[in-house]
Scaffold this active site. Sequence first.
Site, mmCIF file in Angstrom:
data_model
loop_
_atom_site.group_PDB
_atom_site.id
_atom_site.type_symbol
_atom_site.label_atom_id
_atom_site.label_comp_id
_atom_site.label_asym_id
_atom_site.label_seq_id
_atom_site.Cartn_x
_atom_site.Cartn_y
_atom_site.Cartn_z
ATOM 1 N N ARG A 1 0.811 -1.212 0.000
ATOM 2 C CA ARG A 1 0.000 0.000 0.000
ATOM 3 C C ARG A 1 0.849 1.269 0.000
ATOM 4 O O ARG A 1 0.406 2.318 -0.497
ATOM 5 C CB ARG A 1 -0.939 -0.009 1.192
ATOM 6 C CG ARG A 1 -2.029 -1.057 0.965
ATOM 7 C CD ARG A 1 -3.059 -1.022 2.036
ATOM 8 N NE ARG A 1 -4.118 -1.957 1.730
ATOM 9 C CZ ARG A 1 -5.135 -2.193 2.527
ATOM 10 N NH1 ARG A 1 -5.216 -1.565 3.676
ATOM 11 N NH2 ARG A 1 -6.062 -3.053 2.184
ATOM 12 N N ASP B 1 -15.855 9.285 7.629
ATOM 13 C CA ASP B 1 -14.765 8.333 7.463
ATOM 14 C C ASP B 1 -13.466 9.111 7.636
ATOM 15 O O ASP B 1 -13.441 10.333 7.517
ATOM 16 C CB ASP B 1 -14.820 7.674 6.073
ATOM 17 C CG ASP B 1 -14.085 6.341 6.027
ATOM 18 O OD1 ASP B 1 -14.737 5.293 6.104
ATOM 19 O OD2 ASP B 1 -12.830 6.354 5.945
HETATM 20 C C1 LIG Z 1 -13.909 -2.022 5.874
HETATM 21 S S1 LIG Z 1 -14.552 -0.399 5.721
HETATM 22 C C2 LIG Z 1 -16.229 -0.636 6.246
HETATM 23 C C3 LIG Z 1 -17.181 0.263 5.500
HETATM 24 C C4 LIG Z 1 -18.660 0.079 5.860
HETATM 25 N N1 LIG Z 1 -18.920 0.468 7.219
HETATM 26 C C5 LIG Z 1 -19.104 -1.338 5.619
HETATM 27 O O1 LIG Z 1 -19.334 -2.076 6.575
HETATM 28 O O2 LIG Z 1 -19.232 -1.728 4.456
HETATM 29 C C6 LIG Z 1 -13.806 0.401 7.148
HETATM 30 C C7 LIG Z 1 -13.766 1.925 7.018
HETATM 31 O O3 LIG Z 1 -13.351 2.458 8.276
HETATM 32 C C8 LIG Z 1 -12.544 3.590 8.030
HETATM 33 N N2 LIG Z 1 -11.716 3.845 9.214
HETATM 34 C C9 LIG Z 1 -10.646 3.159 9.677
HETATM 35 N N3 LIG Z 1 -10.159 3.733 10.789
HETATM 36 C C10 LIG Z 1 -10.941 4.786 11.037
HETATM 37 C C11 LIG Z 1 -10.953 5.793 12.054
HETATM 38 N N4 LIG Z 1 -10.044 5.802 13.038
HETATM 39 N N5 LIG Z 1 -11.893 6.758 12.008
HETATM 40 C C12 LIG Z 1 -12.827 6.770 11.011
HETATM 41 N N6 LIG Z 1 -12.868 5.857 10.017
HETATM 42 C C13 LIG Z 1 -11.930 4.883 10.042
HETATM 43 C C14 LIG Z 1 -11.739 3.198 6.792
HETATM 44 O O4 LIG Z 1 -11.235 4.335 6.120
HETATM 45 C C15 LIG Z 1 -12.762 2.414 5.981
HETATM 46 O O5 LIG Z 1 -13.384 3.198 5.008
#
Ligand SMILES: C[S@@+](CC[C@H](N)C(=O)[O-])C[C@H]1O[C@@H](n2cnc3c(N)ncnc32)[C@H](O)[C@@H]1O
Length: 287
Positions: free
Chosen positions: A48, A159
Amino acid sequence: MNAPAAQPAPRTREFGFCKADHEAIAAIAHAEVGILLPEGKAQLVYGRLAPRVRACGLTSVGDYIALIGRDPAERARALDALTTNHTSFFREPHHFEDFAQRLWPTLAARLTAGDPVRLWSSACSSGEEPYSWLMAALGEDRANAAHLLRRDFRMLATDISPSVLATARAGSYPRDALANVPATLRSVWTQGRGDMLTVDPLLRDAIAFKSLNLLGDWPLRRRFDAILCRNVMIYFDEPTKERLLSRLADHLEVGGMLYIGHSERLIGPVARRFELVGRTAYLKVAA
Ligand SMILES: C[S@@+](CC[C@H](N)C(=O)[O-])C[C@H]1O[C@@H](n2cnc3c(N)ncnc32)[C@H](O)[C@@H]1O
């Protein structure tokens, strides 16, 4: 968008990358966004960050770590690259069904009466989650939906990752990505010909997409009637999960719903503030 990646065996790498580099990156990611990147994720981390190392004209991940130590904008790009953003329309649809049946009729009546309704998709990735949620709640009656959305309705979708938020705001997706959207909802709520479909502006304008770190300060004034926090806690350690869940509970109305991902659980004392009423569907109860 970063999808979960398999871990290929280390090959000859274009850029220098040692164990200490991985540890330094993992420490930054854990401290700033909470995500855990144990040793087994070294190849994923390298994969990445390598495009960023190349884009910055550097020859090693060590030099890149030095760069992100002094350049906050590049540090943000590194963290963006390290997040896993995998999502899809109508993922874990039982949550949308539960919400539409359990809460939405009451919330819709409240909107009609002039009262506020607040919903929060707290790790919304590229927008598929909040758009699915809103389509499922509003159903096929666009005129009634327009009436409700003109009332005191807000859906917040947040996000940490700026690149996915840009996709979410644009609301345009490859046609294939909408295959899971029920056909009638797709025809009411999306437009376009050819390979891309765009979400109806009525939905896009009803959702405020904002950058927010779940570990940081939340500039949120009101409690929510329902919160989705799905498939993000899996990347966090136990104390971070506990703290986050307790803060989510504080930001939810009694009688409101918290939906979490299929492999996530309520842990710690916060569990006493909820009743499990469906699959990973939690009702906030009075203290
Ligand atoms: C695997 S995706 C899940 C998306 C959606 N909630 C779903 O279930 O399909 C996880 C998301 O969490 C976000 N994320 C990770 N750490 C985070 C943080 N500390 N604060 C806010 N968002 C975060 C990532 O950028 C990513 O877009």
